[in-house]
Design an enzyme around this catalytic site. Structure first.
Site, PDB file in Angstrom:
ATOM      1  N   HIS A   1       0.833  -1.208   0.000  1.00 32.96           N
ATOM      2  CA  HIS A   1       0.000   0.000   0.000  1.00 32.96           C
ATOM      3  C   HIS A   1       0.874   1.268   0.000  1.00 32.96           C
ATOM      4  CE1 HIS A   1      -3.611   2.459   1.148  1.00 32.96           C
ATOM      5  NE2 HIS A   1      -2.668   3.217   1.688  1.00 32.96           N
ATOM      6  N   GLU A   2       1.777   1.347   0.975  1.00 34.29           N
ATOM      7  CA  GLU A   2       2.661   2.518   1.028  1.00 34.29           C
ATOM      8  C   GLU A   2       3.568   2.534  -0.195  1.00 34.29           C
ATOM      9  OE1 GLU A   2       1.818   4.680   3.126  1.00 34.29           O
ATOM     10  OE2 GLU A   2       0.559   3.377   4.372  1.00 34.29           O
TER      11      GLU A   2
ATOM     12  N   HIS B   1       1.890   4.392  -2.917  1.00 32.57           N
ATOM     13  CA  HIS B   1       2.087   5.845  -2.737  1.00 32.57           C
ATOM     14  C   HIS B   1       3.484   6.253  -3.227  1.00 32.57           C
ATOM     15  CE1 HIS B   1      -1.576   6.818  -0.594  1.00 32.57           C
ATOM     16  NE2 HIS B   1      -1.323   5.990   0.414  1.00 32.57           N
TER      17      HIS B   1
ATOM     18  N   GLU C   1      -4.599   7.693  -3.101  1.00 30.06           N
ATOM     19  CA  GLU C   1      -5.180   6.424  -2.635  1.00 30.06           C
ATOM     20  C   GLU C   1      -5.499   5.499  -3.807  1.00 30.06           C
ATOM     21  OE1 GLU C   1      -5.962   5.075   0.637  1.00 30.06           O
ATOM     22  OE2 GLU C   1      -4.389   6.528   1.047  1.00 30.06           O
TER      23      GLU C   1
END
Lengths: 500, 500
Positions: A265-266, A269, A295
């Site tokens: 997830h990170e 980003h 997101e």
């Protein structure tokens, strides 16, 4: 002032801003990572001084004169310069619209409020927090009326976090979520339960750290420019420019999946940040354009990539190598099912892919009602609990795990929540669009994400903040945003997983 | 300007400076610890911008007016304010004495020189580095003549790093080192060799990290305010104020003693920093007063405390607990002997307690001759090698392990080296003074350093930069500095260790 000089000054101004933001970002990052425990007051000394310098740089008379001159001459500027001037002027005009004493009082209010929230949450004491929250909502309404007197205050703040967004778009989106996800979740809960036994157990830190690094390589992060640290809550931050980006994770020994998906997830980003064009560095166009688009990338990698069966199949040999005991007799298909298990829970940040948007929807509806004056702050806990019962079918036992769980409202972030859910939905439509030209499943199966990353870089990452989010969205999608992609994706996935 | 307002402005100026130094210090610290490998250019963008802001703050017209006003009214200031004004004015006047274009050219020279040195050192290529070094020595002479036309240039720089220091003091000190240590080393080399086998082997990182943390506690560091990280070269830095201090270490798996003494050495620096009075924070009086006094504290804990037999006896149970295999059959006395083994080596930073000052003496004599015009930069390698032969009795095989080993000269630090050796010598005399009222050995034996730390806090740490180093020294010692304490300490220790 000559145009040539003004363009130089514009560049210098942005270079300075990026250096100050490097400093501020790093002091904050350090506070969450390496700093000794009792040094918060030291950071509280330095950060306001550096923030004040940023405020002077962005709103001082020289800056006003420069930006107004450039704005008058915008026809002679490049597309990038025009957008830089636009963004800097927008910030400037917002601050100019608010009386300085009210702005400073608001900043003090946020510091106090954050402190009170930190004590109120573990003590299950909403009453002590409510007066601060009331003042914050009041300030948000007031500031909106100063900056945009003709606009609905909640619409103003939605648009601040995501230019182009408004209540009408959100209402349509959440109506689709409600009518699609609520019955789907009900069906999932009535089906035979999915087992997540294989991701629970004892997974030592050292091996989980190695898994994290190998996942970073696998999704194509350049570890020369992207660092990994451990923090209480995972996050991503770029320091000074997209040439230096940090992600963090939190390793739980008893659950191998938390850090795994947190890193991806990170990592999403970080791919977005580091994928910006080099010439955006040290300008205000560097970095992601909005929270929703951010997101959309993090959840793209976390959910549409990493929670897919082909991806799990591709990384499973590494997982088995690191945890041979724990994975004995486990198939990639069982692991895939385990990491996709859905069920209603109380805490948003720990929610699964299916229920996540329902948590967000609760917050959206409540903050909209408070901003419209239809709900009093003191009535938030009861309204919160009622919506959790309605959408997720569960009883909230206390405010600690209810209305007090998030830091956002107490930090002045009203109008921010919808982007968490919208990002997921954008991601689903991006994936459909990408699949028109990229065989994503084949890429995952052979463990090569470079065509996927190249597509995202070409269509999204390279632009930084050059295009407003809704414009970028239309460019990528070649048409309007349609939440149907997201709902259909969830239906197909959970129908398959739960054999509905 | 009213006096009251000026005193407020003095406080604000220093608060701002500490915030900028927090930022600069942290960006540098981050570069050595957590930052991804390929992010140096990003820091090279931000640091000059923030340094420029510091330069403006310390030398801008408002600051000049403020400090001159306060200096004229110094009779009405407190002792601390007078010292703050003195230190700020000193810095200001030094910068004002140098033509700005020469100063900027010098800063550029240092950047280039550092880059050339980094390539010349591994390539054993002194010739490529020599032209830069010549320019640096020239600039040091020129700047000294601008700032203090009547002073010997080398004396000027000695005094800059250690107010009150000059060639006469250094000559006396190094003469004592030469006549005491050179023959002592010869005798040690002729005695039966000390075995260091027990500190060599395989000592895993995790256990060495635990040892490091337990040593921090043992010497009385407050880990709520002092952090530990891993770096290539160990160092200590305070960020923003002495309320947040970081030490670093480098763990070598094959040698348990390197990190052990490195942690205690840096821990000594950190005790000094964090031991400052609270009201020094966010002023220019915060932190150690000079490099010599700083080294007197780091070497005090490293050598006089941690390399003593009572200390080794007190921590040995922990070492044996962490490394039961490696320490099987090893006595504390053997461990003590091993960590005190002395022998001539090529590299200053890895030198033992006995030979360390000889390495420094070589550098002192050479830089003094270059500054006096008695030695050409191109002749430095030959002169270096001759002195290593004379003092340490060894042949230098190449410039990589010879004249090119240190970064100091290429970084413009001329006149800095003597403080490394002086610090050790001050420490020996401090210890003698402390023992007049504190039973240090008894403290070590019962593992309680608090009386030792209390003495250092009372006499040294609490003052920060309030007293100039030579004045502080006289206050602590109750008389003049006498290198005899240091020489006698070494003689006694090595006579016992080597049974001379």
């Amino acid at each position: 002032m000559t145009l040539e000089q003004a363009r130089k000054d514009l560049k210098t101004l942005q270079a300075k801003l990026s250096a100050y933001r490097h400093a501020l970002g790093l002091i904050s990052y350090d506070g969450s990572t390496a700093a000794p425990k009792q040094t918060a007051s030291n950071r509280a000394h330095s950060m306001p001084i550096l923030s004040e310098a940023v405020y002077q740089l962005t709103t001082g008379p020289e800056t006003v004169a420069l930006l107004e001159f450039l704005d008058e001459n915008r026809a002679a500027l490049t597309e990038k310069e025009r957008r830089q001037v636009f963004l800097l002027l927008k910030d400037l005009r917002f601050h100019a619209s608010i009386p300085l004493d009210e702005f400073l009082a608001y900043r003090r209010l946020l510091v106090e409020s954050d402190d009170v929230w930190h004590r109120a949450k573990p003590a299950n004491d909403f009453a002590s927090f409510a007066p601060y929250l009331e003042k914050i909502f009041d300030a948000k309404k007031r500031f909106a009326s100063y900056a945009a007197p003709d606009k609905d205050p909640y619409d103003f703040w939605l648009n601040e976090y995501e230019a182009g967004l408004n209540t009408a778009v959100c209402d349509r989106f959440f109506a689709a979520v409600r009518s699609g996800v609520v019955p789907l979740l009900k069906a999932v809960m009535e089906a035979e339960p999915v087992s997540d036994a294989c991701i629970l157990g004892d997974f030592p830190e050292k091996e989980q750290e190695e898994l994290a690094r190998s996942l970073m390589d696998f999704i194509g992060l350049d570890r020369g420019h992207v660092g990994l640290s451990a923090t209480e809550h995972p996050f991503t931050t770029s320091l000074g420019s997209h040439f230096d980006t940090r992600i963090t994770t939190h390793i739980y020994r008893e659950n191998v999946s938390y850090s795994l998906f947190s890193v991806v997830h990170e990592g999403g980003h970080a791919l977005y940040e580091t994928g910006g064009a080099d010439d955006l560095a040290y300008t205000v166009l560097d970095g992601g354009v909005s929270m929703s688009i951010h997101e959309s990338q993090s959840r793209f990698y976390e959910n549409y990539i990493a929670r897919s069966l082909p991806f799990v199949r591709a990384v499973f040999p590494k997982i088995r190598e690191l945890f041979p005991q724990q994975m004995r007799g486990v198939s990639p298909e069982q692991f895939w099912a385990a990491v996709n298990k859905a069920q209603p829970t109380l805490i948003r940040t720990k929610a699964d892919e299916l229920t996540y948007s329902l948590h967000v929807m609760v917050r959206y509806e409540l903050e909209k009602r408070v901003m419209a004056g239809d709900l009093a702050v003191r009535d938030l806990p009861a309204a919160w609990n009622a919506l959790y019962k309605e959408y997720l079918g569960i009883d909230v036992p206390d405010d600690t795990r209810g209305v007090l769980q998030d830091s956002h409202w107490g930090g002045g972030m009203v109008g921010y929540f919808p982007s968490y859910a919208l990002g997921s939905a954008y991601g689903a439509q991006f994936m459909a669009r990408m699949k028109e030209t990229v065989d994503v499943d084949a890429c995952l199966e052979r463990g090569d994400l470079s065509p996927v990353n190249a597509w995202n870089r070409e269509h999204i990452w390279q632009y930084g903040k050059l295009y407003p989010p809704q414009e970028l969205l239309e460019r990528v999608l070649g048409g309007p945003f349609d939440p149907g992609y997201y709902i259909r994706y969830l239906e197909e996935k959970y129908r398959k997983l739960c054999r509905l």
